[in-house]
Enzyme design. Sequence first.
Site, PDB file in Angstrom:
ATOM      1  CE  LYS A  22       2.181   3.937  10.810  1.00 10.22           C
ATOM      2  NZ  LYS A  22       3.052   2.861  10.346  1.00 10.22           N
ATOM      3  CG  ASN A  23       4.071   5.957   7.345  1.00 11.93           C
ATOM      4  OD1 ASN A  23       4.138   5.119   8.241  1.00 11.93           O
ATOM      5  ND2 ASN A  23       3.232   5.842   6.335  1.00 11.93           N
ATOM      6  CB  CYS A 123       3.976  -7.784   6.793  1.00 11.79           C
ATOM      7  SG  CYS A 123       3.322  -6.580   5.681  1.00 11.79           S
ATOM      8  NE  ARG A 128       5.124  -3.608   3.574  1.00 14.10           N
ATOM      9  CZ  ARG A 128       4.673  -2.822   4.543  1.00 14.10           C
ATOM     10  NH1 ARG A 128       3.922  -3.318   5.493  1.00 14.10           N
ATOM     11  NH2 ARG A 128       4.980  -1.549   4.571  1.00 14.10           N
ATOM     12  CG  ASP A 313      -0.242   3.930   4.048  1.00 14.30           C
ATOM     13  OD1 ASP A 313      -0.312   2.704   3.907  1.00 14.30           O
ATOM     14  OD2 ASP A 313       0.737   4.504   4.574  1.00 14.30           O
ATOM     15  NE  ARG A 405       1.970  -1.279  13.732  1.00 14.93           N
ATOM     16  CZ  ARG A 405       1.733  -1.442  12.434  1.00 14.93           C
ATOM     17  NH1 ARG A 405       0.777  -2.220  12.030  1.00 14.93           N
ATOM     18  NH2 ARG A 405       2.467  -0.829  11.539  1.00 14.93           N
TER      19      ARG A 405
HETATM   20  C1  UD1 Z   1       4.683   1.462   1.255  1.00 18.20           C
HETATM   21  C2  UD1 Z   1       4.056   2.619   0.512  1.00 18.20           C
HETATM   22  C3  UD1 Z   1       3.938   3.765   1.478  1.00 18.20           C
HETATM   23  C4  UD1 Z   1       3.145   3.307   2.709  1.00 18.20           C
HETATM   24  C5  UD1 Z   1       3.736   2.039   3.334  1.00 18.20           C
HETATM   25  C6  UD1 Z   1       2.864   1.446   4.431  1.00 18.20           C
HETATM   26  C7  UD1 Z   1       4.353   3.392  -1.786  1.00 18.20           C
HETATM   27  C8  UD1 Z   1       5.288   3.607  -2.920  1.00 18.20           C
HETATM   28  N1  UD1 Z   1       4.872   2.952  -0.648  1.00 18.20           N
HETATM   29  O1  UD1 Z   1       5.970   1.883   1.716  1.00 18.20           O
HETATM   30  O2  UD1 Z   1       3.251   4.846   0.857  1.00 18.20           O
HETATM   31  O3  UD1 Z   1       3.129   4.307   3.675  1.00 18.20           O
HETATM   32  O4  UD1 Z   1       3.878   1.059   2.334  1.00 18.20           O
HETATM   33  O5  UD1 Z   1       1.653   1.019   3.928  1.00 18.20           O
HETATM   34  O6  UD1 Z   1       3.163   3.650  -1.916  1.00 18.20           O
HETATM   35  N2  UD1 Z   1       9.630  -3.262  -3.225  1.00 18.20           N
HETATM   36  C9  UD1 Z   1      10.503  -4.186  -3.736  1.00 18.20           C
HETATM   37  N3  UD1 Z   1      11.738  -4.315  -3.140  1.00 18.20           N
HETATM   38  C10 UD1 Z   1      12.114  -3.538  -2.078  1.00 18.20           C
HETATM   39  C11 UD1 Z   1      11.215  -2.604  -1.570  1.00 18.20           C
HETATM   40  C12 UD1 Z   1       9.969  -2.493  -2.167  1.00 18.20           C
HETATM   41  O7  UD1 Z   1      10.197  -4.907  -4.663  1.00 18.20           O
HETATM   42  O8  UD1 Z   1      13.251  -3.686  -1.600  1.00 18.20           O
HETATM   43  C13 UD1 Z   1       8.292  -3.112  -3.835  1.00 18.20           C
HETATM   44  C14 UD1 Z   1       7.170  -3.476  -2.856  1.00 18.20           C
HETATM   45  O9  UD1 Z   1       6.858  -4.823  -2.878  1.00 18.20           O
HETATM   46  C15 UD1 Z   1       6.033  -2.595  -3.330  1.00 18.20           C
HETATM   47  C16 UD1 Z   1       6.745  -1.363  -3.864  1.00 18.20           C
HETATM   48  O10 UD1 Z   1       8.094  -1.746  -4.104  1.00 18.20           O
HETATM   49  O11 UD1 Z   1       5.349  -3.217  -4.375  1.00 18.20           O
HETATM   50  C17 UD1 Z   1       6.716  -0.179  -2.931  1.00 18.20           C
HETATM   51  O12 UD1 Z   1       7.178  -0.594  -1.655  1.00 18.20           O
HETATM   52  P1  UD1 Z   1       7.815   0.398  -0.595  1.00 18.20           P
HETATM   53  O13 UD1 Z   1       7.502   1.797  -0.972  1.00 18.20           O
HETATM   54  O14 UD1 Z   1       9.228   0.049  -0.366  1.00 18.20           O
HETATM   55  O15 UD1 Z   1       7.056  -0.023   0.690  1.00 18.20           O
HETATM   56  P2  UD1 Z   1       7.074   0.774   2.028  1.00 18.20           P
HETATM   57  O16 UD1 Z   1       8.313   1.519   2.237  1.00 18.20           O
HETATM   58  O17 UD1 Z   1       6.606  -0.194   3.036  1.00 18.20           O
END
Ligand code: UD1
Length: 427
Positions: A22-23, A123, A128, A313, A405
Amino acid sequence: MDQIVIRGGQRLKGRIPISGAKNAALTLLPCALLTDEPLTLRNLPRLADVDGFGHLLNQLGCSTTIEGSRPEDFGRVMTARATTLTSTVAPYDIVRKMRASILVLGPLLARAGEATVSLPGGCAIGNRPIDLHLKALEAFGAEIELASGYVKAVAPGGRLKGGKFTFPVVSVGATENAVMAAVLAKGTCILENAAREPEIVDLCNCLVAMGASIDGIGTETLTIEGVDRLHGATYRVMADRIEAGSYACAAVITEGDVELVGAKANEMEATLSALRQAGATVEATKTGIRVAMSGRAQPVTLSTAPYPGFATDMQAQFMAMATLGSGASLFTETIFENRYMHVPELARMGCDIDVRGRSAVVRGVDHLVGAPVMATDLRASMSLIIAGLAAQGQTEVNRVYHLDRGYERLEEKLQAVGADIERISAG
Ligand code: UD1
């Protein structure tokens, strides 16, 4: 609303086909926006989010056709073609339902020189933010404004010019957006402390197949030499390492013996090492990975971290597995501040979990008892399925749309290896 009903206590035994990730699918689909030629993606999982992303592409003027839609087919083939873009706006109504919609920001900006995307908002698993997505794009020359809940990004002169950005924390989504924006820049874009998840490697490999120039794939420094145009390609989506890890936990908790067909050991070392820590036999086979267990799981100590660390995850599923362990397991969640929402639901089934801030101590109990439960996110829902498979009596998992999902034909795959599980349709 549909429900999944499980009567626990069956040992899982047999082969489980692992679907496309999915990802990975959700970051490969927006690549179609980067070219006027067709992008064909094979092994796409049949999931609500993939369909949702297809609809978003349609709204932007990208046509999509799907083959392999017979219910018995695993993996579909989608061809997406954005001959011309008819819109560069991802509206609130779509983005709020599907966070991954934010991933059209980079490709739209790269191809059209502008993009307007609704802010996704918070969320269930935490805050996020998307500030890093925006900062990386700014470093490459984008001008960004936030107004009325939307991000409006413009590339002056119609094209990003390149630059360098160092991520202060590793972000999967921001790395994906930045890479997709960079491939059509007029110049060189460098990303430091980039995420190295296998899904990002998949994205980069697909972009290279489309004509992009990316150096350092799979490392924390990505150097992207912008090209004038990309062309079409046919690309196979990688196997879902999180789905595979989830079924591995189900095998361990039921003292089963399963082969995860199509799973790749080199993409999920941290998960496999955690399974070994729990006492499971884990071995690569010709067609996948075998996971077998006898007796209770040994206690584990796990802390989530960006790849190659233990994936956030996988945290909920291992926690479910540890509820029947032979001692106390310790979990630390470092990625999200609010990702223990499965704990009160697992507690309804009789487990012993103590959450203190970002840590949780799980003391193994002798048995779980089935109960009606529901979860607020995808992986939390899977943890309830895992617990239900080993619980005494009947577990009813509600809010099945979360599972739809992310897990393709979950109940069929589990039935085929001996689980007593069924979906009760609401209507
Ligand atoms: C994250 C997970 C990913 C997982 C997905 C769904 C990590 C590094 N990422 O990806 O493995 O598949 O959730 O569960 O494990 N952040 C910021 N600012 C930003 C973006 C992120 O501060 O613009 C912070 C987030 O709050 C979080 C960290 O960075 O603490 C990692 O987030 P990110 O990897 O971007 O989240 P996803 O891409 O959703």
